[in-house]
Design a protein around this motif. Structure first.
Motif, PDB file in Angstrom:
ATOM      1  N   UNK A 187       0.823  -1.206   0.000  1.00  0.00           N
ATOM      2  CA  UNK A 187       0.000   0.000   0.000  1.00  0.00           C
ATOM      3  C   UNK A 187       0.860   1.259   0.000  1.00  0.00           C
ATOM      4  N   UNK A 188       0.594   2.133  -0.934  1.00  0.00           N
ATOM      5  CA  UNK A 188       1.208   3.458  -0.974  1.00  0.00           C
ATOM      6  C   UNK A 188       0.245   4.346  -1.749  1.00  0.00           C
ATOM      7  N   UNK A 189      -0.463   5.226  -1.063  1.00  0.00           N
ATOM      8  CA  UNK A 189      -1.484   6.047  -1.724  1.00  0.00           C
ATOM      9  C   UNK A 189      -0.964   6.862  -2.911  1.00  0.00           C
ATOM     10  N   UNK A 190       0.291   7.293  -2.852  1.00  0.00           N
ATOM     11  CA  UNK A 190       0.832   8.076  -3.967  1.00  0.00           C
ATOM     12  C   UNK A 190       1.081   7.219  -5.208  1.00  0.00           C
ATOM     13  N   UNK A 191       1.365   5.943  -5.008  1.00  0.00           N
ATOM     14  CA  UNK A 191       1.646   5.055  -6.143  1.00  0.00           C
ATOM     15  C   UNK A 191       0.381   4.501  -6.786  1.00  0.00           C
ATOM     16  N   UNK A 192      -0.666   4.323  -6.003  1.00  0.00           N
ATOM     17  CA  UNK A 192      -1.878   3.644  -6.468  1.00  0.00           C
ATOM     18  C   UNK A 192      -2.413   4.165  -7.799  1.00  0.00           C
ATOM     19  N   UNK A 193      -2.576   5.474  -7.991  1.00  0.00           N
ATOM     20  CA  UNK A 193      -3.144   5.936  -9.263  1.00  0.00           C
ATOM     21  C   UNK A 193      -2.246   5.656 -10.478  1.00  0.00           C
ATOM     22  N   UNK A 194      -0.955   5.609 -10.251  1.00  0.00           N
ATOM     23  CA  UNK A 194      -0.025   5.362 -11.357  1.00  0.00           C
ATOM     24  C   UNK A 194      -0.018   3.898 -11.782  1.00  0.00           C
ATOM     25  N   UNK A 195      -0.427   3.027 -10.886  1.00  0.00           N
ATOM     26  CA  UNK A 195      -0.404   1.596 -11.166  1.00  0.00           C
ATOM     27  C   UNK A 195      -1.610   1.120 -11.966  1.00  0.00           C
ATOM     28  N   UNK A 196      -2.713   1.827 -11.866  1.00  0.00           N
ATOM     29  CA  UNK A 196      -3.965   1.395 -12.505  1.00  0.00           C
ATOM     30  C   UNK A 196      -3.799   1.074 -13.988  1.00  0.00           C
ATOM     31  N   UNK A 197      -3.200   1.957 -14.787  1.00  0.00           N
ATOM     32  CA  UNK A 197      -3.142   1.670 -16.230  1.00  0.00           C
ATOM     33  C   UNK A 197      -2.030   0.712 -16.660  1.00  0.00           C
ATOM     34  N   UNK A 198      -1.129   0.354 -15.744  1.00  0.00           N
ATOM     35  CA  UNK A 198       0.018  -0.464 -16.150  1.00  0.00           C
ATOM     36  C   UNK A 198      -0.368  -1.915 -16.409  1.00  0.00           C
ATOM     37  N   UNK A 199       0.122  -2.427 -17.519  1.00  0.00           N
ATOM     38  CA  UNK A 199      -0.051  -3.839 -17.859  1.00  0.00           C
ATOM     39  C   UNK A 199       1.156  -4.621 -17.334  1.00  0.00           C
TER      40      UNK A 199
END
Length: 100
Positions: free
Chosen positions: A73-85
């Protein structure tokens, strides 16, 4: 005749199969977003953010997958991970591990 002879075609086919290598250039293109926190060359300017340059690709991939699946868990990373395949994460790991 030995029974293993029937496995020979399968062994040859498996041996000839090569896993697709990660694409460092594609990883570099994806890393543009990462540079804001982790630095242009994977060396963070702020102490709160880790250096990514030179890390082992398996380690980087493991961490990216953990962020993606939520086990890390890292709130700052979460949005960047969504689109990654999966391929994006492999490419990012290859790119950052190629940096010194």
């Amino acid at each position: 005749m030995h029974k293993w002879i029937y496995l020979l075609p399968l062994l040859v086919a498996a041996w000839g199969h090569q896993a697709k290598a990660a694409d460092i250039e594609a990883g570099q293109a994806k890393a543009v977003v990462c540079a804001a926190c982790h630095g242009v060359a994977g060396k963070a300017m702020l102490p709160n953010y880790p250096h990514l340059a030179g890390q082992q690709p398996a380690y980087l991939l493991k961490q990216l997958k953990a962020f993606k699946d939520g086990s890390r868990q890292e709130p700052l990373m979460a949005p960047f991970m969504v689109p990654l395949t999966e391929a994006d994460m492999e490419n990012l790991a290859a790119y950052y591990s190629s940096l010194r």
